[in-house]
Motif scaffolding. Structure first.
Motif, short mmCIF file in Angstrom:
data_model
loop_
_atom_site.label_atom_id
_atom_site.label_comp_id
_atom_site.label_asym_id
_atom_site.label_seq_id
_atom_site.Cartn_x
_atom_site.Cartn_y
_atom_site.Cartn_z
N LYS A 1 0.83 -1.22 0.00
CA LYS A 1 0.00 0.00 0.00
C LYS A 1 0.86 1.27 0.00
O LYS A 1 1.64 1.49 0.92
CB LYS A 1 -0.91 0.00 1.24
N ARG B 1 -6.28 5.60 -3.11
CA ARG B 1 -5.04 5.00 -3.62
C ARG B 1 -5.32 3.73 -4.39
O ARG B 1 -4.66 3.44 -5.38
CB ARG B 1 -4.09 4.73 -2.45
N GLY B 2 -6.32 2.97 -3.91
CA GLY B 2 -6.67 1.72 -4.58
C GLY B 2 -7.00 1.97 -6.04
O GLY B 2 -6.48 1.30 -6.94
N ASP C 1 -2.80 -9.72 4.24
CA ASP C 1 -4.05 -9.77 3.47
C ASP C 1 -5.15 -10.25 4.40
O ASP C 1 -5.12 -11.38 4.86
CB ASP C 1 -3.90 -10.72 2.28
P1 GDP Z 1 -7.66 3.89 -0.36
O1 GDP Z 1 -7.98 3.43 -1.75
O2 GDP Z 1 -6.63 4.99 -0.36
O3 GDP Z 1 -8.87 4.26 0.41
O4 GDP Z 1 -6.92 2.65 0.38
P2 GDP Z 1 -7.54 1.46 1.25
O5 GDP Z 1 -6.59 1.14 2.33
O6 GDP Z 1 -8.94 1.72 1.65
O7 GDP Z 1 -7.52 0.23 0.25
C1 GDP Z 1 -8.25 0.27 -0.96
C2 GDP Z 1 -8.91 -1.07 -1.22
O8 GDP Z 1 -7.94 -2.10 -1.31
C3 GDP Z 1 -9.84 -1.55 -0.11
O9 GDP Z 1 -11.13 -1.00 -0.21
C4 GDP Z 1 -9.85 -3.03 -0.33
O10 GDP Z 1 -10.85 -3.38 -1.27
C5 GDP Z 1 -8.47 -3.32 -0.91
N1 GDP Z 1 -7.65 -3.96 0.14
C6 GDP Z 1 -7.08 -3.35 1.21
N2 GDP Z 1 -6.46 -4.24 2.00
C7 GDP Z 1 -6.65 -5.46 1.40
C8 GDP Z 1 -6.28 -6.78 1.74
O11 GDP Z 1 -5.67 -7.07 2.76
N3 GDP Z 1 -6.62 -7.77 0.86
C9 GDP Z 1 -7.31 -7.54 -0.27
N4 GDP Z 1 -7.59 -8.56 -1.07
N5 GDP Z 1 -7.71 -6.29 -0.60
C10 GDP Z 1 -7.39 -5.27 0.22
#
Ligand code: GDP
Ligand code: MN
Length: 397
Positions: free
Chosen positions: A50, A58-59, A105
């Protein structure tokens, strides 16, 4: 003050909030070591890489990636470290990623039984209350949920004098539709989250998503934390979390000079004493047909030194076409401010934009005389209307 996700999670953890565990890394090699350590600690082969920047989404921008083995960890880490990450919140130029969080994860196994929620705690200044905002629609852009399905967003008001009550935490868990062991976990989560928000003097804690795992644990997968800068003196350890590379360089420089400064998009720089007068000055600039390039409160001491620091910061902005100085001489005498402006001007040398200097209050007449006789390209004014007209005039030229 904003902090990174990994720092927010450290704080949450210290208050007993369950978080997605992770280790920060600056290089792909460190990322591989981190992944090995996570396997020892949590027995998980799969990790997520991340990007750590002060922006959400960011996702969507490719800053959050799953890695299923050490090979992939190295590859994804190499891809993400050093990238210019563009998300809906960074603007088109994006942000440079210099750190990543290698996290367990938490969506495995039985991904079908996991569920994402949205929970945030924030301050409602109008109500004088803290608000817990929550939704069953986690993992999505909350602004979008608010626009399309506002009935799926709930709000719980917390009286800061009595704090979060047990029945409120249970109501939140109930409205989120969790039952059994997960219900208990959710109540614990919300309670600890609120405690963290309150004890850290934060103005926002946003957890999106909050994840209910397949084995009924409730954990924070993300953490967006805004600490109240005015309370940082009480938290030296949090103050040390500041990452100035994430902040506007002009604002960082201004805060080093004790100037209260916010960078804006307009064309008229302003230098004012007092936040209220600064707001009024921004209105005047708009009325005069300009757009404020900044908010700048020089505070009580408008001497040559602060005026010079303020000039230097305003002049860094290439959009600035004019500068309006608007100082009320209450405690500080106008003639001293005028002399400060003249001294600073001469020290800096050739200032390429016209300056309008409106000084009102003690010794305003003497101040105007000083400016007019200085021979510098500074227009003087005493009345606000005069100053506004001068702004209109110089912008037209
Ligand atoms: P943001 O996009 O900056 O809000 O970052 P987030 O930390 O919310 O992560 C974005 C997305 O990545 C989340 O909504 C999840 O769908 C996915 N994600 C985050 N952590 C994991 C994980 O441990 N496993 C999987 N498969 N997906 C994850
Ligand atoms: Mn998120």
């Amino acid at each position: 003050m904003n902090i990174h996700e990994y720092q927010g999670k450290q704080i949450l953890k210290s208050f007993g909030v369950n978080v997605q565990e992770g280790i920060v890394a600056d290089t792909p090699e460190q990322a591989v070591e981190a992944a090995k350590q996570l396997k020892i600690n949590y027995n998980s082969d799969w990790v997520v890489i991340k990007a750590q920047i002060h922006a959400g989404g960011r996702g969507k921008g490719g800053g959050v990636k799953l890695a299923k083995n050490l090979e992939e960890v190295k590859q994804r880490a190499t891809d993400i470290i050093g990238m210019q990450l563009v998300t809906p919140q960074t603007g088109p130029e994006g942000k440079l990623v210099s750190k990543i969080l290698v996290a367990q994860d938490v969506y495995y196994p039985g991904a079908s039984e996991t569920k994402e929620y949205y929970i945030s705690v924030l301050l409602d200044r109008a109500k004088g209350r803290n608000i817990i905002m929550y939704s069953t629609e986690g993992g999505m852009d909350i602004e979008e949920v608010a626009e399309h399905t506002p009935h799926l967003i709930f709000k719980e008001e917390i009286d800061p004098k009595v704090g979060l009550q047990g029945f409120q935490a249970r109501k939140i868990a109930f409205n989120l539709g969790v039952s059994g062991a997960a219900h208990k976990e959710m109540v614990k989560f919300v309670t600890a989250l609120y405690k963290a928000y309150e004890a850290t003097d934060s103005s926002m804690f946003e957890i999106n998503p909050v994840l209910k795992t397949s084995d009924d644990k409730v954990i924070a997968v993300d953490a967006k934390v805004n600490l109240d800068e005015n309370a940082l003196f009480r938290h030296a350890d949090y103050a040390a979390m500041r990452d100035v590379t994430e902040e506007d360089p002009m604002e960082v420089e201004a805060s080093a000079s004790n100037l209260n400064f916010v960078n804006l998009d307009g064309n008229v720089g302003c230098m004012v004493n007092g936040a209220g007068l600064a707001m009024a000055t921004m209105d005047i600039i708009k009325l005069a047909g300009g757009e404020p390039a900044n908010f700048l409160d020089v505070g009580g001491t408008a001497n040559a030194q602060t005026v010079k620091a303020a000039f230097n910061i305003i002049l860094k902005d290439p959009n600035v076409k004019a500068i309006l100085i608007n100082i009320f001489g209450g405690i500080v005498r106008c003639d001293r401010v005028a002399q400060g402006v003249i001294d600073a001007y001469q020290e800096i040398g050739n200032i390429p934009v016209p300056i309008i200097c409106r000084l009102q209050g003690t010794n305003a007449e003497e101040a105007k005389k000083l400016i007019d006789e200085s021979g510098l390209k500074v227009y003087s004014a005493i009345a606000l209307k005069e100053a506004a007209d001068l702004v209109t005039k110089v912008l037209a030229n």
